[in-house]
Write a protein that holds these residues in place. Structure first.
Motif, short mmCIF file in Angstrom:
data_model
loop_
_atom_site.label_atom_id
_atom_site.label_comp_id
_atom_site.label_asym_id
_atom_site.label_seq_id
_atom_site.Cartn_x
_atom_site.Cartn_y
_atom_site.Cartn_z
N ASP A 100 7.73 -13.31 -11.95
CA ASP A 100 7.84 -12.26 -12.96
C ASP A 100 6.70 -11.29 -12.71
O ASP A 100 5.56 -11.72 -12.50
N PHE A 101 7.02 -10.00 -12.73
CA PHE A 101 5.98 -9.00 -12.48
C PHE A 101 6.40 -7.65 -13.09
O PHE A 101 7.58 -7.37 -13.24
N PRO A 102 5.42 -6.81 -13.39
CA PRO A 102 5.71 -5.45 -13.86
C PRO A 102 5.75 -4.49 -12.68
O PRO A 102 5.12 -4.71 -11.65
N ILE A 103 6.52 -3.45 -12.85
CA ILE A 103 6.57 -2.36 -11.87
C ILE A 103 6.62 -1.05 -12.65
O ILE A 103 7.31 -0.94 -13.67
N LEU A 104 5.85 -0.08 -12.20
CA LEU A 104 5.84 1.25 -12.81
C LEU A 104 6.43 2.21 -11.78
O LEU A 104 6.05 2.18 -10.61
N GLN A 105 7.38 3.02 -12.20
CA GLN A 105 8.02 3.95 -11.28
C GLN A 105 7.96 5.37 -11.82
O GLN A 105 8.12 5.57 -13.03
N THR A 106 7.75 6.31 -10.93
CA THR A 106 8.00 7.71 -11.25
C THR A 106 9.29 8.07 -10.53
O THR A 106 9.47 7.74 -9.35
N ILE A 107 10.19 8.69 -11.26
CA ILE A 107 11.51 9.00 -10.72
C ILE A 107 11.83 10.45 -11.06
O ILE A 107 11.86 10.84 -12.23
N THR A 108 12.06 11.23 -10.03
CA THR A 108 12.40 12.64 -10.20
C THR A 108 13.92 12.79 -10.21
O THR A 108 14.59 12.30 -9.30
N THR A 115 16.14 12.40 -6.96
CA THR A 115 15.69 13.01 -5.71
C THR A 115 14.48 12.30 -5.10
O THR A 115 14.24 12.42 -3.91
N GLU A 116 13.70 11.60 -5.94
CA GLU A 116 12.54 10.88 -5.42
C GLU A 116 12.21 9.71 -6.34
O GLU A 116 12.27 9.83 -7.56
N VAL A 117 11.83 8.59 -5.70
CA VAL A 117 11.42 7.40 -6.44
C VAL A 117 10.12 6.90 -5.82
O VAL A 117 10.02 6.76 -4.59
N ARG A 118 9.13 6.66 -6.69
CA ARG A 118 7.83 6.12 -6.25
C ARG A 118 7.49 4.93 -7.14
O ARG A 118 6.97 5.10 -8.24
N PRO A 119 7.76 3.71 -6.66
CA PRO A 119 7.39 2.51 -7.42
C PRO A 119 5.94 2.11 -7.15
O PRO A 119 5.46 2.25 -6.02
N PHE A 120 5.28 1.61 -8.18
CA PHE A 120 3.91 1.14 -8.08
C PHE A 120 3.88 -0.31 -8.56
O PHE A 120 4.26 -0.60 -9.68
N TYR A 121 3.44 -1.20 -7.68
CA TYR A 121 3.41 -2.63 -7.96
C TYR A 121 1.99 -3.06 -8.29
O TYR A 121 1.04 -2.57 -7.70
N TRP A 122 1.87 -4.03 -9.19
CA TRP A 122 0.55 -4.55 -9.54
C TRP A 122 0.02 -5.46 -8.44
O TRP A 122 -1.16 -5.51 -8.18
N ASP A 123 0.91 -6.23 -7.79
CA ASP A 123 0.45 -7.22 -6.82
C ASP A 123 1.50 -7.41 -5.72
O ASP A 123 2.32 -8.32 -5.80
N THR A 124 1.45 -6.60 -4.69
CA THR A 124 2.41 -6.72 -3.59
C THR A 124 2.22 -8.03 -2.83
O THR A 124 3.19 -8.58 -2.30
N ALA A 125 0.99 -8.55 -2.79
CA ALA A 125 0.74 -9.81 -2.08
C ALA A 125 1.50 -10.95 -2.75
O ALA A 125 2.06 -11.82 -2.06
N ALA A 126 1.55 -10.99 -4.06
CA ALA A 126 2.27 -12.04 -4.79
C ALA A 126 3.77 -11.95 -4.50
O ALA A 126 4.44 -12.97 -4.31
N ILE A 127 4.29 -10.73 -4.44
CA ILE A 127 5.71 -10.53 -4.16
C ILE A 127 6.03 -11.01 -2.74
O ILE A 127 6.99 -11.75 -2.51
N THR A 128 5.20 -10.64 -1.79
CA THR A 128 5.40 -11.05 -0.40
C THR A 128 5.28 -12.57 -0.26
O THR A 128 6.06 -13.19 0.46
N ALA A 129 4.33 -13.16 -0.96
CA ALA A 129 4.12 -14.61 -0.88
C ALA A 129 5.34 -15.38 -1.38
O ALA A 129 5.69 -16.42 -0.82
N VAL A 130 5.98 -14.89 -2.42
CA VAL A 130 7.17 -15.56 -2.95
C VAL A 130 8.29 -15.58 -1.91
O VAL A 130 9.09 -16.51 -1.87
N CYS A 131 8.32 -14.59 -1.05
CA CYS A 131 9.38 -14.47 -0.05
C CYS A 131 9.06 -15.17 1.27
O CYS A 131 9.93 -15.33 2.11
N SER A 132 7.82 -15.58 1.44
CA SER A 132 7.38 -16.16 2.72
C SER A 132 7.66 -17.65 2.79
O SER A 132 7.35 -18.39 1.85
N THR A 133 8.25 -18.05 3.89
CA THR A 133 8.56 -19.47 4.07
C THR A 133 7.41 -20.20 4.73
O THR A 133 6.55 -19.65 5.33
#
Length: 133
Positions: A100-108, A115-133
């Motif tokens: 579970d995590f929050p994400i903040l996005q600016t969307i034009t 036309t544009e999406v910019r997501p901002f993650y609090w912890d990309t390392a945690a997201i990557t770790a969940v996906c790593s085998t």
């Protein structure tokens, strides 16, 4: 289709929730020259451009996540660019681990299309770790 930015996003989020691998229902919400900026450290990181890029992004997300739920959303700014805070719940296809995590996005939104999406993650390392085998 409406040009109201909030309605455009609500429609896109509904189409995203129903996504089954077919980009067709999502395409009308995105401008042909849309740009999506994802953090480089994510399994689906990079800049995704145009309908082909967004379609490839959704395919990459589908390969990454078995579950991808928008649990709670707050529209912090409703004029373009919109600012949306979303609480996410995900489960990795590769590992079965959940996060579970929050994400903040600016969307034009211009002329009724994203036309544009910019997501901002609090912890990309945690997201990557969940996906790593």
């Amino acid at each position: 289709m409406t040009t109201d930015p909030v309605s455009v996003l609500e429609g896109m989020y509904a189409a995203e929730a129903a996504y089954t691998g077919d980009f067709t229902p999502l395409a009308p919400f995105f401008a042909p020259d849309v740009v999506l900026h994802q953090a480089e450290g994510l399994p689906y990181g990079g800049v995704w451009r145009g309908h082909a890029g967004i379609e490839a992004f959704f395919a990459a997300m589908s390969r990454t996540w078995d579950v991808f739920e928008l649990v709670k959303q707050q529209f912090l700014a409703t004029a373009s660019p919109l600012v949306v805070l979303t609480d996410m719940h995900v489960r990795s296809r590769a590992t079965g681990r959940e996060l579970d995590f929050p994400i903040l996005q600016t969307i034009t939104v211009t002329a009724g299309r994203i036309t544009e999406v910019r997501p901002f993650y609090w912890d990309t390392a945690a997201i990557t770790a969940v996906c790593s085998t």
